[in-house]
Design an enzyme around this catalytic site. Structure first.
Site, PDB file in Angstrom:
ATOM      1  N   CYS A 152       2.088  26.569  17.566  1.00 43.43           N
ATOM      2  CA  CYS A 152       2.517  27.043  16.261  1.00 43.43           C
ATOM      3  C   CYS A 152       2.843  28.532  16.332  1.00 43.43           C
ATOM      4  CB  CYS A 152       1.446  26.830  15.199  1.00 43.43           C
ATOM      5  SG  CYS A 152       2.036  27.403  13.590  1.00 43.43           S
ATOM      6  N   LYS A 163       1.286  19.149  22.264  1.00 46.59           N
ATOM      7  CA  LYS A 163       2.539  19.517  21.601  1.00 46.59           C
ATOM      8  C   LYS A 163       3.025  20.866  22.106  1.00 46.59           C
ATOM      9  CE  LYS A 163       5.024  19.731  17.321  1.00 46.59           C
ATOM     10  NZ  LYS A 163       5.038  19.331  15.926  1.00 46.59           N
ATOM     11  N   ILE A 189      10.084  19.251  20.385  1.00 49.13           N
ATOM     12  CA  ILE A 189       9.653  20.634  20.415  1.00 49.13           C
ATOM     13  C   ILE A 189       9.033  21.034  19.068  1.00 49.13           C
ATOM     14  CG2 ILE A 189      11.386  21.372  22.087  1.00 49.13           C
ATOM     15  CD1 ILE A 189      13.058  22.542  19.792  1.00 49.13           C
ATOM     16  N   GLY A 194      15.020  21.708  11.921  1.00 50.79           N
ATOM     17  CA  GLY A 194      16.158  21.038  11.292  1.00 50.79           C
ATOM     18  C   GLY A 194      17.320  20.841  12.253  1.00 50.79           C
ATOM     19  N   ASN A 229      -2.932  15.751  14.063  1.00 46.75           N
ATOM     20  CA  ASN A 229      -2.512  17.008  14.688  1.00 46.75           C
ATOM     21  C   ASN A 229      -3.647  18.019  14.542  1.00 46.75           C
ATOM     22  OD1 ASN A 229      -1.102  19.847  14.372  1.00 46.75           O
ATOM     23  ND2 ASN A 229       0.341  18.585  15.508  1.00 46.75           N
TER      24      ASN A 229
HETATM   25  C1  LIG Z   1       7.072  23.031   7.006  1.00 44.55           C
HETATM   26  C2  LIG Z   1       6.712  22.687   8.430  1.00 44.55           C
HETATM   27  C3  LIG Z   1       5.372  22.602   8.786  1.00 44.55           C
HETATM   28  C4  LIG Z   1       5.004  22.291  10.093  1.00 44.55           C
HETATM   29  N1  LIG Z   1       3.675  22.192  10.419  1.00 44.55           N
HETATM   30  C5  LIG Z   1       3.316  21.824  11.683  1.00 44.55           C
HETATM   31  C6  LIG Z   1       1.939  21.616  12.024  1.00 44.55           C
HETATM   32  O1  LIG Z   1       1.037  21.722  11.189  1.00 44.55           O
HETATM   33  N2  LIG Z   1       1.640  21.283  13.308  1.00 44.55           N
HETATM   34  C7  LIG Z   1       2.613  21.110  14.264  1.00 44.55           C
HETATM   35  O2  LIG Z   1       2.289  20.788  15.398  1.00 44.55           O
HETATM   36  N3  LIG Z   1       3.919  21.270  13.948  1.00 44.55           N
HETATM   37  C8  LIG Z   1       4.293  21.620  12.701  1.00 44.55           C
HETATM   38  N4  LIG Z   1       5.638  21.762  12.388  1.00 44.55           N
HETATM   39  C9  LIG Z   1       6.663  21.527  13.421  1.00 44.55           C
HETATM   40  C10 LIG Z   1       7.240  20.104  13.309  1.00 44.55           C
HETATM   41  O3  LIG Z   1       6.238  19.125  13.517  1.00 44.55           O
HETATM   42  C11 LIG Z   1       8.365  19.893  14.327  1.00 44.55           C
HETATM   43  O4  LIG Z   1       7.854  20.086  15.620  1.00 44.55           O
HETATM   44  C12 LIG Z   1       9.537  20.838  14.139  1.00 44.55           C
HETATM   45  O5  LIG Z   1       9.758  21.089  12.779  1.00 44.55           O
HETATM   46  C13 LIG Z   1      10.832  20.317  14.749  1.00 44.55           C
HETATM   47  O6  LIG Z   1      11.246  19.101  14.170  1.00 44.55           O
HETATM   48  P1  LIG Z   1      12.305  18.991  12.948  1.00 44.55           P
HETATM   49  O7  LIG Z   1      13.475  19.826  13.305  1.00 44.55           O
HETATM   50  O8  LIG Z   1      12.618  17.530  12.832  1.00 44.55           O
HETATM   51  O9  LIG Z   1      11.597  19.486  11.740  1.00 44.55           O
HETATM   52  C14 LIG Z   1       6.024  22.075  11.073  1.00 44.55           C
HETATM   53  C15 LIG Z   1       7.367  22.159  10.701  1.00 44.55           C
HETATM   54  C16 LIG Z   1       7.729  22.454   9.397  1.00 44.55           C
HETATM   55  C17 LIG Z   1       9.186  22.524   9.038  1.00 44.55           C
END
Ligand SMILES: Cc1cc2nc3c(=O)[nH]c(=O)nc-3n(C[C@H](O)[C@H](O)[C@H](O)COP(=O)(O)O)c2cc1C
Ligand SMILES: Cc1cc2nc3c(=O)[nH]c(=O)nc-3n(C[C@H](O)[C@H](O)[C@H](O)COP(=O)(O)OP(=O)(O)OC[C@H]3O[C@@H](n4cnc5c(N)ncnc54)[C@H](O)[C@@H]3O)c2cc1C
Ligand code: FES
Lengths: 302, 274
Positions: free
Chosen positions: A128, A163, A189, A215, A98
């Site tokens: 982000c 992304k 997403i 989440g 990423n």
């Molecule tokens: C603590 C945390 C750190 C994250 N860091 C990144 C990141 O560095 N790059 C990115 O593209 N998405 C990042 N995300 C987003 C996740 O990859 C993902 O898109 C988002 O959390 C939705 O999925 P989930 O509900 O299963 O967590 C982060 C999410 C969390 C919770």
């Protein structure tokens, strides 16, 4: 082997991946799950130079989910190449890096440095919500998405995943822009911008005030956006947003996702990735899907 | 005592509540049956999960006592407010299940016994809800030093707890901010009042207290370990939620930042900026 998928030219042994930023570079969770069993490990975001990220508190719990404002802390691409890639190469899984940046040049510098590295795909994070410049600024306007995608595609030696941010009025517009710019794959997403206030301390729960919501709480929104995007583009989609159990992943695949990523769920169930994988395979047997191809987007086609 | 547990992998699994009692206003003591105890060290913590889909993140709680052979852990925690995860924990009854993950963090390193035996006097300081983890530490120091070399200093805002548990493991000093017991004021006031000195300090408590102790340790040139706290999501070093500032560049972060859950929660006072 019926769960094999293809992301552009790259074949994954199964559709289950980790969501960027929730799994480090795999080392911590390798104490809980066998990384060899994952379709791919998607690493935390990496930039051209080390980023300190935001002040603490960086996370807050919310109903059925959480807010984060880590701010893309990372050791920078040089340290990443030196340590994280060799660690992951020890495993029989695909590596998706990423990439994040504040300016277009930042992104391109990282992509260039990864050119001769043994990684399988690049995921370009233009979504982000927790950094002031770059990130989401590129991801919210179709023209911005198109420009970044095209510029990255021109120099990338690996296939690229764009992304996408859910913090837009029409996800299909940005999705089409990424496809037109040459994206091989889309992932969505990223988190939804949110806020929490600590009423006992009478201050913002996050030092950054706002953070990204993730989440189970966001799953219906994510699923709807994956479905809309699958209707709008013809490149593969990696679906994520609240996937915690096999049933969640199956919903995303039936809606049109080729791959699925487990994110926040790792934090409260470190075995979630493997449980999701086993459950998908079980479901395929139960409902007589001979391969992933027949299952992807089933509810759109029938 | 268990040596070389640093290599022990954490697990997440259901444990069973053996018993639970309220030991002070909003303070609960829970004994849980789990084989996580076998590999646990003082100063380590467990992530405790609420059986409630609206509260998904773990509550990090320190190990107050560890019974390696009996597979029992004791945690002592504060119910922080109404409708919280800790309030849900406080309602659990003997026999009920509780999801935990652990052992987590580095803990207080007592593996170099021969070096620790050279210590003349140790000062173990707990403040508020930082008191519980010092109990197992005090207990284990009794296998290393004589009781008269072990000074235990516990500070509270008002109501004291765990006093009778501590008293057998060293000379016990108490400070209360409202003056209900011991020195009136903070643990620093008690250090002044009793002219306490040590060549080794261990402390856990509010950051204000830790800052003062760090200053005291520097002035008096004693080795000082501090146990820090921050909001956590993964508890295992993956999400970078729980960082603190460090003096030197950390090899993992490649920054002057360390992860409290993985690189800590225990740090040398000289290696962190608080
Ligand atoms: C603590 C945390 C750190 C994250 N860091 C990144 C990141 O560095 N790059 C990115 O593209 N998405 C990042 N995300 C987003 C996740 O990859 C993902 O898109 C988002 O959390 C939705 O999925 P989930 O509900 O299963 O967590 C982060 C999410 C969390 C919770
Ligand atoms: C390494 C470590 C050891 C700890 N040991 C103990 C202990 O032995 N006994 C004890 O009573 N408390 C301890 N704490 C503090 C304890 O984790 C919090 O009081 C608890 O998480 C609050 O949860 P809640 O359900 O009451 O609050 P809620 O408001 O429902 O919590 C919401 C979220 O915020 C987090 N959170 C809130 N306050 C804190 C805090 N102070 N530190 C970290 N996370 C917080 C919770 O974990 C949860 O994810 C420790 C904290 C850390 C980091
Ligand atoms: S809580 Fe995730 S790194 Fe510490």
């Amino acid at each position: 082997m019926r769960s094999r998928i293809k992301l552009g030219p790259v074949e994954l042994k199964n559709p289950v991946m980790t969501a960027s930023g929730t799994f480090g570079s795999g080392e911590e969770y390798s104490e809980f799950v066998d990384l060899n069993r994952l379709g791919a490990v998607v690493t935390k975001g990496v930039s051209n130079i080390p980023w300190r990220g935001n002040a603490t508190p960086r996370i807050a719990e919310t109903h059925g989910g959480m807010l984060n404002a880590i701010g893309l802390q990372n050791p920078g691409i040089d340290a990443f190449i030196e340590k994280d890639i060799p660690f992951l190469r020890r495993y029989d899984t695909k590596i998706i890096v990423n990439v994040c940046g504040k300016t277009l040049e930042d992104y391109l510098e990282v992509v260039e440095k990864l050119a001769d590295q043994p990684v399988d795909l690049l995921e370009i994070n233009i979504s982000c919500p927790n950094v002031k410049e770059g990130g989401i600024a590129f991801g919210q306007r179709p023209t911005g998405v198109f420009d970044v995608t095209q510029a990255v595609k021109k120099i990338a030696k690996q296939p690229i995943i764009m992304k996408l941010s859910p913090n837009v009025t029409d996800i299909t517009e940005v999705a089409r822009a990424a496809e037109a710019g040459g994206a091989d794959v889309l992932s969505l997403i990223n988190t939804l911008t949110g806020m929490k206030i600590d009423i006992h301390k009478r201050e913002f729960a996050l030092a950054n005030k706002t953070g990204g919501l993730s989440g189970p709480a966001i799953k219906p929104v994510a699923l709807r956006m994956v479905y809309q995007t699958a209707n709008a583009v013809s490149i593969p989609i990696i679906g994520m947003g609240g996937i915690a159990i096999p049933e969640d992943a199956v919903e995303f695949i039936l809606a049109g996702a080729t791959g699925v990523s487990v994110g926040t769920a790792n934090f409260y169930n470190p075995y979630a990735t493997i449980e999701v994988l086993e459950g998908i395979e079980q479901y395929m047997k139960e409902y007589d899907f001979p391969d992933m191809e027949s299952m992807i987007g089933f509810v759109r086609k029938h | 005592m268990i040596e070389s547990t640093k290599e022990a992998r954490p697990v997440k699994k259901a444990a069973r509540v053996v018993s639970q009692e309220k030991i002070a206003e909003d303070i609960y003591s829970m004994w849980i049956k789990t084989d996580v105890a076998r590999r646990a060290m003082p100063g380590q913590f467990i992530s405790v999960f609420a059986n409630d889909g609206s509260k998904l993140l773990p509550r990090p709680i320190s190990l107050c006592e560890i019974f390696h052979e009996a597979d029992i852990l004791r945690i002592v925690y504060r119910v922080t407010a109404a409708n919280t995860g800790t309030e849900l924990f406080s309602r659990l009854k003997a026999g009920e299940a509780i999801e935990i993950m652990g052992p987590l963090g580095n803990g207080f390193d007592l593996s170099e016994k021969n070096k620790l035996r050279q210590v003349r006097k140790v000062l173990i300081i707990g403040g508020g809800i930082g008191v519980p983890p010092m109990l197992q530490l005090a207990k284990e120091f009794n296998h290393i030093l004589d009781k008269h070399q072990i000074q235990l200093l516990m500070g509270y805002r008002d109501e004291v707890f765990l006093m009778s548990d501590f008293k057998d493991f060293g000379s016990l000093y108490i400070a209360t901010e409202n003056g209900s017991l011991g020195t009136v004021g903070t643990v620093m006031d008690a250090i002044d009042e009793f002219d306490l000195s040590a060549d080794m300090i261990y402390a856990c408590g509010p950051v204000r207290m830790l800052r003062a102790i760090k200053g005291y340790a520097k002035k008096n040139r004693c080795t000082c370990y501090l146990s820090l706290e921050e909001k956590m999501a993964c508890g295992v070093g993956a999400c970078l939620a729980c960082i603190c500032r460090s003096k030197e560049i950390d090899p993992h972060s490649n920054l002057r930042q360390k992860r409290i859950c993985k690189d800590g929660p225990v740090f040398l006072s000289t290696e962190v900026e608080i």
